[in-house]
Design an enzyme around this catalytic site. Structure first.
Site, PDB file in Angstrom:
ATOM      1  N   THR A 113       0.766  -1.346   0.089  1.00 11.97           N
ATOM      2  CA  THR A 113       0.064  -0.121  -0.024  1.00 11.97           C
ATOM      3  C   THR A 113       0.896   1.361   0.094  1.00 11.97           C
ATOM      4  OG1 THR A 113      -1.677   1.381   1.461  1.00 11.97           O
ATOM      5  CG2 THR A 113      -0.148  -0.474   2.625  1.00 11.97           C
ATOM      6  N   ASP A 114       0.222   2.255  -0.566  1.00  8.95           N
ATOM      7  CA  ASP A 114       0.861   3.694  -0.452  1.00  8.95           C
ATOM      8  C   ASP A 114       1.196   4.157   1.005  1.00  8.95           C
ATOM      9  OD1 ASP A 114      -1.585   4.464   0.161  1.00  8.95           O
ATOM     10  OD2 ASP A 114      -1.766   6.112  -1.442  1.00  8.95           O
ATOM     11  N   GLU A 115       0.369   3.512   1.982  1.00  8.98           N
ATOM     12  CA  GLU A 115       0.402   3.970   3.363  1.00  8.98           C
ATOM     13  C   GLU A 115       1.901   3.787   4.023  1.00  8.98           C
ATOM     14  OE1 GLU A 115      -2.755   3.493   5.930  1.00  8.98           O
ATOM     15  OE2 GLU A 115      -4.181   3.645   4.477  1.00  8.98           O
ATOM     16  N   TYR A 138      -1.723  -0.460  11.122  1.00 12.69           N
ATOM     17  CA  TYR A 138      -2.043  -1.161   9.863  1.00 12.69           C
ATOM     18  C   TYR A 138      -0.709  -0.977   8.928  1.00 12.69           C
ATOM     19  CZ  TYR A 138      -3.296  -1.540   4.885  1.00 12.69           C
ATOM     20  OH  TYR A 138      -3.697  -1.811   3.740  1.00 12.69           O
ATOM     21  N   LYS A 142       1.913  -3.599   7.463  1.00 11.67           N
ATOM     22  CA  LYS A 142       1.959  -4.101   5.697  1.00 11.67           C
ATOM     23  C   LYS A 142       3.466  -3.724   5.640  1.00 11.67           C
ATOM     24  CE  LYS A 142      -0.417  -4.600   2.936  1.00 11.67           C
ATOM     25  NZ  LYS A 142      -1.295  -5.663   2.416  1.00 11.67           N
TER      26      LYS A 142
HETATM   27  P1  NAD Z   1     -10.244  -6.622   2.006  1.00 12.01           P
HETATM   28  O1  NAD Z   1     -10.538  -6.609   3.628  1.00 12.01           O
HETATM   29  O2  NAD Z   1     -11.922  -6.274   1.333  1.00 12.01           O
HETATM   30  O3  NAD Z   1     -10.322  -8.099   1.763  1.00 12.01           O
HETATM   31  C1  NAD Z   1      -9.123  -8.999   2.476  1.00 12.01           C
HETATM   32  C2  NAD Z   1      -9.234 -10.453   2.127  1.00 12.01           C
HETATM   33  O4  NAD Z   1      -8.185 -11.076   3.104  1.00 12.01           O
HETATM   34  C3  NAD Z   1     -10.429 -10.854   2.897  1.00 12.01           C
HETATM   35  O5  NAD Z   1     -11.299 -11.777   1.761  1.00 12.01           O
HETATM   36  C4  NAD Z   1     -10.173 -11.832   4.078  1.00 12.01           C
HETATM   37  O6  NAD Z   1     -11.036 -12.679   4.415  1.00 12.01           O
HETATM   38  C5  NAD Z   1      -8.771 -12.122   3.528  1.00 12.01           C
HETATM   39  N1  NAD Z   1      -7.801 -12.430   4.657  1.00 12.01           N
HETATM   40  C6  NAD Z   1      -7.535 -11.739   5.863  1.00 12.01           C
HETATM   41  N2  NAD Z   1      -6.539 -12.477   6.766  1.00 12.01           N
HETATM   42  C7  NAD Z   1      -6.281 -13.468   5.987  1.00 12.01           C
HETATM   43  C8  NAD Z   1      -5.231 -14.681   6.283  1.00 12.01           C
HETATM   44  N3  NAD Z   1      -4.807 -14.856   7.464  1.00 12.01           N
HETATM   45  N4  NAD Z   1      -5.387 -15.847   5.521  1.00 12.01           N
HETATM   46  C9  NAD Z   1      -6.241 -15.690   4.183  1.00 12.01           C
HETATM   47  N5  NAD Z   1      -7.183 -14.761   4.151  1.00 12.01           N
HETATM   48  C10 NAD Z   1      -6.981 -13.901   4.676  1.00 12.01           C
HETATM   49  O7  NAD Z   1      -9.146  -5.748   1.489  1.00 12.01           O
HETATM   50  P2  NAD Z   1      -8.978  -5.144   0.211  1.00 12.01           P
HETATM   51  O8  NAD Z   1      -9.270  -3.648   0.261  1.00 12.01           O
HETATM   52  O9  NAD Z   1      -9.431  -6.010  -0.944  1.00 12.01           O
HETATM   53  O10 NAD Z   1      -7.374  -5.195   0.372  1.00 12.01           O
HETATM   54  C11 NAD Z   1      -6.662  -5.968  -0.332  1.00 12.01           C
HETATM   55  C12 NAD Z   1      -5.132  -5.955  -0.413  1.00 12.01           C
HETATM   56  O11 NAD Z   1      -4.961  -4.604  -1.037  1.00 12.01           O
HETATM   57  C13 NAD Z   1      -4.693  -5.804   1.297  1.00 12.01           C
HETATM   58  O12 NAD Z   1      -3.454  -6.406   1.148  1.00 12.01           O
HETATM   59  C14 NAD Z   1      -4.339  -4.417   1.282  1.00 12.01           C
HETATM   60  O13 NAD Z   1      -3.428  -3.898   2.244  1.00 12.01           O
HETATM   61  C15 NAD Z   1      -4.098  -3.933  -0.038  1.00 12.01           C
HETATM   62  N6  NAD Z   1      -4.485  -2.590  -0.573  1.00 12.01           N
HETATM   63  C16 NAD Z   1      -5.707  -2.147  -0.245  1.00 12.01           C
HETATM   64  C17 NAD Z   1      -6.081  -0.864  -0.710  1.00 12.01           C
HETATM   65  C18 NAD Z   1      -7.381  -0.272  -0.415  1.00 12.01           C
HETATM   66  O14 NAD Z   1      -7.671   1.001  -0.853  1.00 12.01           O
HETATM   67  N7  NAD Z   1      -8.514  -1.096  -0.431  1.00 12.01           N
HETATM   68  C19 NAD Z   1      -5.026   0.186  -1.105  1.00 12.01           C
HETATM   69  C20 NAD Z   1      -3.941  -0.475  -1.537  1.00 12.01           C
HETATM   70  C21 NAD Z   1      -3.677  -1.756  -1.081  1.00 12.01           C
HETATM   71  O1  TDX Z   2     -15.591   7.318   8.773  1.00 11.11           O
HETATM   72  C1  TDX Z   2     -14.832   7.913   8.043  1.00 11.11           C
HETATM   73  N1  TDX Z   2     -14.432   9.071   8.031  1.00 11.11           N
HETATM   74  C2  TDX Z   2     -13.323   9.500   7.383  1.00 11.11           C
HETATM   75  O2  TDX Z   2     -13.236  11.011   7.469  1.00 11.11           O
HETATM   76  C3  TDX Z   2     -13.609   7.080   7.610  1.00 11.11           C
HETATM   77  C4  TDX Z   2     -13.844   5.397   7.511  1.00 11.11           C
HETATM   78  C5  TDX Z   2     -12.530   7.542   6.815  1.00 11.11           C
HETATM   79  N2  TDX Z   2     -12.676   8.935   6.802  1.00 11.11           N
HETATM   80  C6  TDX Z   2     -11.133   9.316   6.218  1.00 11.11           C
HETATM   81  C7  TDX Z   2      -9.907   8.944   6.774  1.00 11.11           C
HETATM   82  C8  TDX Z   2      -8.998   8.845   5.442  1.00 11.11           C
HETATM   83  O3  TDX Z   2      -8.386  10.191   5.496  1.00 11.11           O
HETATM   84  O4  TDX Z   2     -11.268   9.014   4.793  1.00 11.11           O
HETATM   85  C9  TDX Z   2     -10.006   8.699   4.294  1.00 11.11           C
HETATM   86  C10 TDX Z   2     -10.126   7.470   3.675  1.00 11.11           C
HETATM   87  O5  TDX Z   2     -10.067   6.642   4.937  1.00 11.11           O
HETATM   88  P1  TDX Z   2     -10.102   4.894   4.771  1.00 11.11           P
HETATM   89  O6  TDX Z   2     -11.140   4.572   4.022  1.00 11.11           O
HETATM   90  O7  TDX Z   2     -10.377   4.240   5.916  1.00 11.11           O
HETATM   91  O8  TDX Z   2      -8.944   4.562   4.026  1.00 11.11           O
HETATM   92  P2  TDX Z   2      -7.169   4.926   4.561  1.00 11.11           P
HETATM   93  O9  TDX Z   2      -7.079   4.955   5.963  1.00 11.11           O
HETATM   94  O10 TDX Z   2      -6.757   5.948   3.715  1.00 11.11           O
HETATM   95  O11 TDX Z   2      -6.650   3.428   3.955  1.00 11.11           O
HETATM   96  C11 TDX Z   2      -6.977   2.967   2.574  1.00 11.11           C
HETATM   97  O12 TDX Z   2      -6.025   3.050   1.757  1.00 11.11           O
HETATM   98  C12 TDX Z   2      -4.877   2.275   1.602  1.00 11.11           C
HETATM   99  C13 TDX Z   2      -7.380   1.498   3.013  1.00 11.11           C
HETATM  100  O13 TDX Z   2      -8.249   1.101   3.974  1.00 11.11           O
HETATM  101  C14 TDX Z   2      -5.953   0.529   3.071  1.00 11.11           C
HETATM  102  O14 TDX Z   2      -6.360  -0.954   3.068  1.00 11.11           O
HETATM  103  C15 TDX Z   2      -5.323   0.943   1.984  1.00 11.11           C
HETATM  104  O15 TDX Z   2      -3.745   0.353   2.222  1.00 11.11           O
END
Ligand code: NAD
Ligand code: TDX
Length: 332
Positions: A113-115, A138, A142
């Site tokens: 992730t970019d985080e 988190y 990561k």
């Molecule tokens: P999500 O929470 O929707 O999906 C995560 C999945 O992983 C779920 O299906 C969960 O059951 C499974 N899981 C959790 N722990 C596990 C384990 N120990 N073994 C097997 N499966 C397991 O999340 P997402 O948003 O789809 O994110 C997917 C990936 O992308 C993550 O690695 C996250 O860090 C990364 N990512 C997400 C974002 C975002 O904005 N959503 C951005 C950048 C990177």
């Molecule tokens: O209720 C809320 N109110 C609010 O202001 C929530 C849930 C979020 N926010 C803000 C926090 C952040 O500045 O919105 C922005 C986005 O929040 P999230 O959706 O929780 O994302 P973020 O914390 O940026 O992390 C996400 O991007 C990188 C994903 O959850 C991660 O899995 C990914 O790695």
């Protein structure tokens, strides 16, 4: 292709994308609260299991050429409430996958992730060579997991790459995250809890574009290298702007938008330099306006997907995370 975490948001889109490319896909997923079998096509080979359990990984990976690892605990706010599972899945789980590579010789793409770069409030965009400086439990978990990747490449010669994606949105995203939470709350006439001043900036990437970037790294990425996947400066928006756009698209009343107590340690801004992946031929295709409209339409048309999710465990989490915050909120 083994897709671990394939029953979650981005992983399930990636599974469908690989199937469209003609790949045979196997999914390994623990089905935590955010994993959902209904996100996946019925015909996909599914293994219920944990990436931190070597026997589960060996069983699911048998006969596969590569693994793309999406499995993670993914919500920053939950990592602030309780961080243990994040360490186990993000670090130990990634290590188990890398150990499997040592004996099987298969390829790994670790979805990060970019985080991991931390807060870029001062300006500029993170390059892959920048130091990792995570802010939350988190993002620290990561970063710890992905740091194993170059170490195993260098020490054991395994074939593994990393992607660092920006904030992703689209259909099937668990409604704890900002965009699906605000969209579903707006559709239900519930408050939209904006943290702090709402001026935090995120780089919003449509889920299909994120998956296209990961697929390119899977096929053409170099071992030991990381690749940023982000939409770019034109898609960097303040949270308050995004919230207002959601109010417009859902037709919800502006009074629903509430300013609540901020997230501890909240990063102000993320921004990625994506020139390395663009040089391989990737660029995002869906702009934020179109992607957000498509996402709102999907949630409007798919209440049967998210209404059951927003009961039970979710309600308990919501009360814990937002109960006190909303009782002391102000108009935004
Ligand atoms: P999500 O929470 O929707 O999906 C995560 C999945 O992983 C779920 O299906 C969960 O059951 C499974 N899981 C959790 N722990 C596990 C384990 N120990 N073994 C097997 N499966 C397991 O999340 P997402 O948003 O789809 O994110 C997917 C990936 O992308 C993550 O690695 C996250 O860090 C990364 N990512 C997400 C974002 C975002 O904005 N959503 C951005 C950048 C990177
Ligand atoms: O209720 C809320 N109110 C609010 O202001 C929530 C849930 C979020 N926010 C803000 C926090 C952040 O500045 O919105 C922005 C986005 O929040 P999230 O959706 O929780 O994302 P973020 O914390 O940026 O992390 C996400 O991007 C990188 C994903 O959850 C991660 O899995 C990914 O790695």
């Amino acid at each position: 292709m083994l897709v671990s975490g394939g029953a979650g948001f981005i992983g399930s889109h990636f599974v469908k994308r690989l199937q469209r490319s003609g790949d045979d896909v196997v999914v390994l997923d623990k089905l935590t609260y955010s994993g959902n079998r209904a996100n996946l096509p019925a015909d996909v080979e599914f293994h219920h299991g944990d990436i931190a359990e070597p026997a589960d990984v060996a069983r699911a990976a048998a006969g596969c050429d590569a693994v793309v690892n999406f499995a993670a605990e993914t919500h920053v706010d939950r990592s602030i409430l309780a961080a243990e599972d994040f360490g186990r899945t993000e670090f130990r789980g990634t290590q188990v996958l890398l150990e499997h590579l040592r004996t099987s010789g298969i390829r790994l793409v670790q979805v990060s992730t970019d985080e991991v770069y931390g807060d870029l409030e001062a300006g500029g965009s993170a390059k892959e060579t920048d130091a990792l400086n995570p802010s939350s439990p988190y993002s620290a978990a990561k970063a710890a997991g992905e740091l194993l990747v170059p170490a195993y490449v260098r020490t054991f010669g395994v074939n593994a790459s990393i992607t660092r994606g920006s904030n992703t949105y689209g259909p099937n995203q668990y409604p704890e995250k900002f965009i699906p939470l605000f969209v579903t709350n707006a559709l239900d006439g519930q408050s939209l809890p904006l943290y702090g001043d709402g001026r935090q900036v995120r780089d919003w990437l449509y889920v299909e574009d994120h998956c296209a970037g990961i697929e390119l790294v899977l096929r053409e990425g170099a071992a030991g290298e990381a690749y940023n996947v982000g939409a770019g400066h034109e898609e960097e928006h303040e949270n308050i702007e995004v919230a207002q756009r959601i109010l417009e698209l859902t037709g919800a009343d502006a009074s629903l938008l509430r300013r609540v107590a901020d997230r501890p340690g909240h990063d102000r801004r993320y921004s990625l330099d994506t020139s390395k992946l663009r040089a391989l031929g990737w660029s995002p295709e869906t702009g934020f306006d179109d992607g957000l409209r498509a996402t709102v339409d999907w949630y409007r048309d798919n209440r049967a997907w998210w209404e059951p999710i927003k009961s039970g465990e979710f309600r308990e989490y919501y009360e814990r995370q937002y109960g006190e915050r909303l009782s002391t909120s102000l108009p935004a």
